[in-house]
Scaffold this motif. Structure first.
Motif, PDB file in Angstrom:
ATOM      1  N   TYR A 148      28.555 -22.320  14.236  1.00  0.00           N
ATOM      2  CA  TYR A 148      29.302 -22.433  15.496  1.00  0.00           C
ATOM      3  C   TYR A 148      29.716 -23.883  15.728  1.00  0.00           C
ATOM      4  O   TYR A 148      30.867 -24.165  16.087  1.00  0.00           O
ATOM      5  N   LYS A 179      39.043 -19.738  10.134  1.00  0.00           N
ATOM      6  CA  LYS A 179      38.090 -19.695  11.249  1.00  0.00           C
ATOM      7  C   LYS A 179      37.632 -18.270  11.550  1.00  0.00           C
ATOM      8  O   LYS A 179      36.479 -18.057  11.932  1.00  0.00           O
ATOM      9  N   ALA A 180      38.522 -17.307  11.400  1.00  0.00           N
ATOM     10  CA  ALA A 180      38.162 -15.918  11.687  1.00  0.00           C
ATOM     11  C   ALA A 180      36.995 -15.456  10.810  1.00  0.00           C
ATOM     12  O   ALA A 180      36.118 -14.714  11.272  1.00  0.00           O
ATOM     13  N   GLU A 181      36.960 -15.899   9.556  1.00  0.00           N
ATOM     14  CA  GLU A 181      35.857 -15.525   8.665  1.00  0.00           C
ATOM     15  C   GLU A 181      34.558 -16.201   9.084  1.00  0.00           C
ATOM     16  O   GLU A 181      33.472 -15.614   8.969  1.00  0.00           O
ATOM     17  N   TYR A 183      33.744 -17.120  12.181  1.00  0.00           N
ATOM     18  CA  TYR A 183      33.273 -16.445  13.397  1.00  0.00           C
ATOM     19  C   TYR A 183      32.682 -15.078  13.059  1.00  0.00           C
ATOM     20  O   TYR A 183      31.689 -14.660  13.662  1.00  0.00           O
ATOM     21  N   GLN A 184      33.268 -14.378  12.100  1.00  0.00           N
ATOM     22  CA  GLN A 184      32.713 -13.074  11.721  1.00  0.00           C
ATOM     23  C   GLN A 184      31.316 -13.230  11.143  1.00  0.00           C
ATOM     24  O   GLN A 184      30.423 -12.415  11.413  1.00  0.00           O
ATOM     25  N   ALA A 185      31.105 -14.270  10.339  1.00  0.00           N
ATOM     26  CA  ALA A 185      29.770 -14.528   9.793  1.00  0.00           C
ATOM     27  C   ALA A 185      28.782 -14.846  10.908  1.00  0.00           C
ATOM     28  O   ALA A 185      27.615 -14.418  10.874  1.00  0.00           O
ATOM     29  N   PHE A 187      29.021 -13.755  14.046  1.00  0.00           N
ATOM     30  CA  PHE A 187      28.767 -12.486  14.741  1.00  0.00           C
ATOM     31  C   PHE A 187      27.804 -11.604  13.949  1.00  0.00           C
ATOM     32  O   PHE A 187      26.923 -10.960  14.533  1.00  0.00           O
ATOM     33  N   ASP A 188      27.962 -11.574  12.630  1.00  0.00           N
ATOM     34  CA  ASP A 188      27.075 -10.754  11.790  1.00  0.00           C
ATOM     35  C   ASP A 188      25.627 -11.234  11.892  1.00  0.00           C
ATOM     36  O   ASP A 188      24.696 -10.418  11.985  1.00  0.00           O
ATOM     37  N   LYS A 191      24.319 -10.360  15.382  1.00  0.00           N
ATOM     38  CA  LYS A 191      24.082  -8.915  15.492  1.00  0.00           C
ATOM     39  C   LYS A 191      22.732  -8.570  14.877  1.00  0.00           C
ATOM     40  O   LYS A 191      21.971  -7.759  15.429  1.00  0.00           O
TER      41      LYS A 191
END
Length: 225
Positions: A148, A179-181, A183-185, A187-188, A191
């Motif tokens: 982050y 950046k989208a990748e 942020y997805q990491a 979020f994963d 989660k």
């Protein structure tokens, strides 16, 4: 020298060459490969991930990347450290700014230590069935936090989610990902934390450790509707 003696010397030399016992090796040395033998080693490794948060450019100089850049505070000594801190204040960052380099590399040290821990979670047995997942959840939270900071301060950055075993692997992963990748990491990882047996709030004996309450929005910031 007789021919028979010569053959004996050559045969002995060949035997010594074929054996490995002359290779230098310290049986008492500790490596990543032989370190993880107990749950206590996993805990020590996790503590190493936490300790990375105390690095000077992660903790002590964080305000240069936040408050100073946002003009919420000022740097009054324009010549301090040859003007390096002042670059954050007047938006004149250069490639030679060691604050930027050190913070970037120290954040990846946190990620590297977390990835090393993940690679060895299956090497030991645990006192309770939930312990392994709890340790992983704590390290995933710290990896997500590091990414982050990286993505909000640098944008596209390399994404490394496993131990890199060779120079070739390092080179293959040393490129900026969208950046989208990133942020997805993040979020994963988070989660996984929310679905893990990690405690909602840590007891006083575990003060400073992560907990699921850290992922909850502050009062008044809950999603509406």
């Amino acid at each position: 020298m007789r021919i028979s003696h010569l053959f004996i010397l050559l045969a002995a030399s060949a035997m010594l060459t074929a054996c490995d016992f002359l290779d230098e090796y310290n049986p008492n040395s500790v490596t990543v490969g032989n370190y993880y033998t107990s749950e206590e080693d996993i805990v020590a490794s996790l503590n190493g991930v936490y300790t990375s948060l105390t690095q000077s450019y992660v903790a002590d100089n964080y305000h240069y990347f936040t408050d100073v850049r946002a003009n919420a505070t000022v740097v009054t000594n324009s010549g301090a450290n040859s003007g390096i801190p002042y670059q954050f204040y007047n938006y004149t960052l250069t490639e030679e700014n060691v604050y930027v380099y050190n913070r970037y590399s120290q954040l990846y040290k946190i990620i590297s230590r977390a990835n090393t821990l993940f690679a060895h979670l299956g090497d030991v047995s645990y006192a309770t069935p939930s312990a392994r997942d709890t340790y992983e959840a704590e390290a995933r939270f710290l990896r997500a936090l590091s990414y982050y900071w990286l993505v909000t301060e640098w944008g596209d950055v390399p994404l490394v989610l496993k131990v890199l075993e060779s120079t070739e692997e390092v080179r293959a992963n040393n490129y900026r990902r969208p950046k989208a990748e990133i942020y997805q990491a993040i979020f994963d990882d988070l989660k996984y934390v929310t679905e893990s047996p990690l405690l909602d709030v840590q007891p006083a004996s575990a003060c400073g450790s992560t907990c699921r309450a850290m992922l909850r929005p502050a009062p008044g910031q809950e999603p509406q509707g």
